[in-house]
Motif scaffolding. Structure first.
Motif, PDB file in Angstrom:
ATOM      1  N   ILE A  10       2.857  11.133  -1.226  1.00 20.31           N
ATOM      2  CA  ILE A  10       4.209  10.653  -0.939  1.00 20.31           C
ATOM      3  C   ILE A  10       5.043  10.699  -2.211  1.00 20.31           C
ATOM      4  O   ILE A  10       4.603  10.231  -3.263  1.00 20.31           O
ATOM      5  N   ILE A  54      11.111   9.077   4.541  1.00 18.65           N
ATOM      6  CA  ILE A  54       9.769   9.336   3.981  1.00 18.65           C
ATOM      7  C   ILE A  54       9.801  10.731   3.371  1.00 18.65           C
ATOM      8  O   ILE A  54      10.032  11.713   4.081  1.00 18.65           O
ATOM      9  N   LEU A  67       0.410   3.207   3.676  1.00 21.03           N
ATOM     10  CA  LEU A  67       1.766   3.610   4.055  1.00 21.03           C
ATOM     11  C   LEU A  67       2.143   2.984   5.400  1.00 21.03           C
ATOM     12  O   LEU A  67       3.259   2.486   5.572  1.00 21.03           O
TER      13      LEU A  67
END
Ligand code: SF4
Length: 209
Positions: free
Chosen positions: A5, A23, A53
């Motif tokens: 991420i 995201i 997450l």
């Protein structure tokens, strides 16, 4: 399963209708010339367990109007993307996914056909193209409504004129922007210079595809 991420944020107001969860996945193989997210290209960094997450997202999901997944290149982490979208789909909110791959490459994939994604924006950013449409960095990019929900939520939104709109987030050390700047970072860096502020950014001006 782990996922790489770059950033997660709520609320984001410039990447689709309403207050959205943004995201940004880390890692991109496509390397479009002029990419404004060059900091998301590198692989094998920012690895987090997908369950961590999900825990972060669970706090925001009841309040959000939708989710936008960008990158990096989301389809470069296809298994993690699948599991993430499977989780998000239980929340019945609209999901926009960006990809720099062509629709021709993506159209047979289960993720494009199974209804997890409501709107897909495909095709690589092309810095030589005009930029006249909302949510698109360059006009060669294509919007695909993959579900009726996607069309309902996005069709009118996308018909509205392109505006200068960015979310700006300031931390102690950095300023980062969410949204699609018009004309890349040129106008923003010039505005900074005009006010004696030297802005460094991650737009890919030298690397080519
Ligand atoms: S614009 Fe192109 S190079 Fe940049 S993150 Fe998206 S697909 Fe990758």
């Amino acid at each position: 399963m782990d996922i790489h991420i770059s950033r997660v944020h709520f609320p984001v107001t410039t990447l689709g209708p309403g207050k959205r969860i943004g995201i940004w996945l880390q890692g991109c193989t496509i390397h479009c010339k002029g990419c404004i997210s060059m900091d998301t290209w590198q692989f094998n960094i920012n690895k987090v367990p997908l369950n961590d997450l999900k825990q972060v997202l669970e706090v925001w999901l009841p309040q959000c109007d939708g989710i936008t997944i960008s990158g990096g290149e989301p389809f470069d982490q296809e298994n993690a993307l699948f599991e993430l979208l499977e989780f998000l789909n239980s929340y019945k909110t609209n999901i926009l996914v960006y990809s720099g791959f062509s629709f021709e490459t993506l159209k047979e994939k289960e993720l494009v056909q199974n209804g997890f994604i409501d709107v897909l924006i495909s095709e690589p950013y092309n810095h030589t193209e005009t930029q006249t449409k909302r949510l698109l960095g360059s006009d060669n990019q294509q919007v695909h409504f993959l579900t009726p929900l996607g069309k309902r939520e996005f069709a009118t939104y996308l018909e509205q004129p392109l505006e200068k709109e960015l979310d700006i987030h300031i931390t102690e050390e950095t300023v980062w922007l969410a949204g699609i700047p018009i004309n890349g970072m040129k106008e923003i860096t010039q505005a900074g210079k005009d006010n004696n502020v030297d802005l460094s950014h991650s737009q890919a001006v030298t690397k080519t595809k």
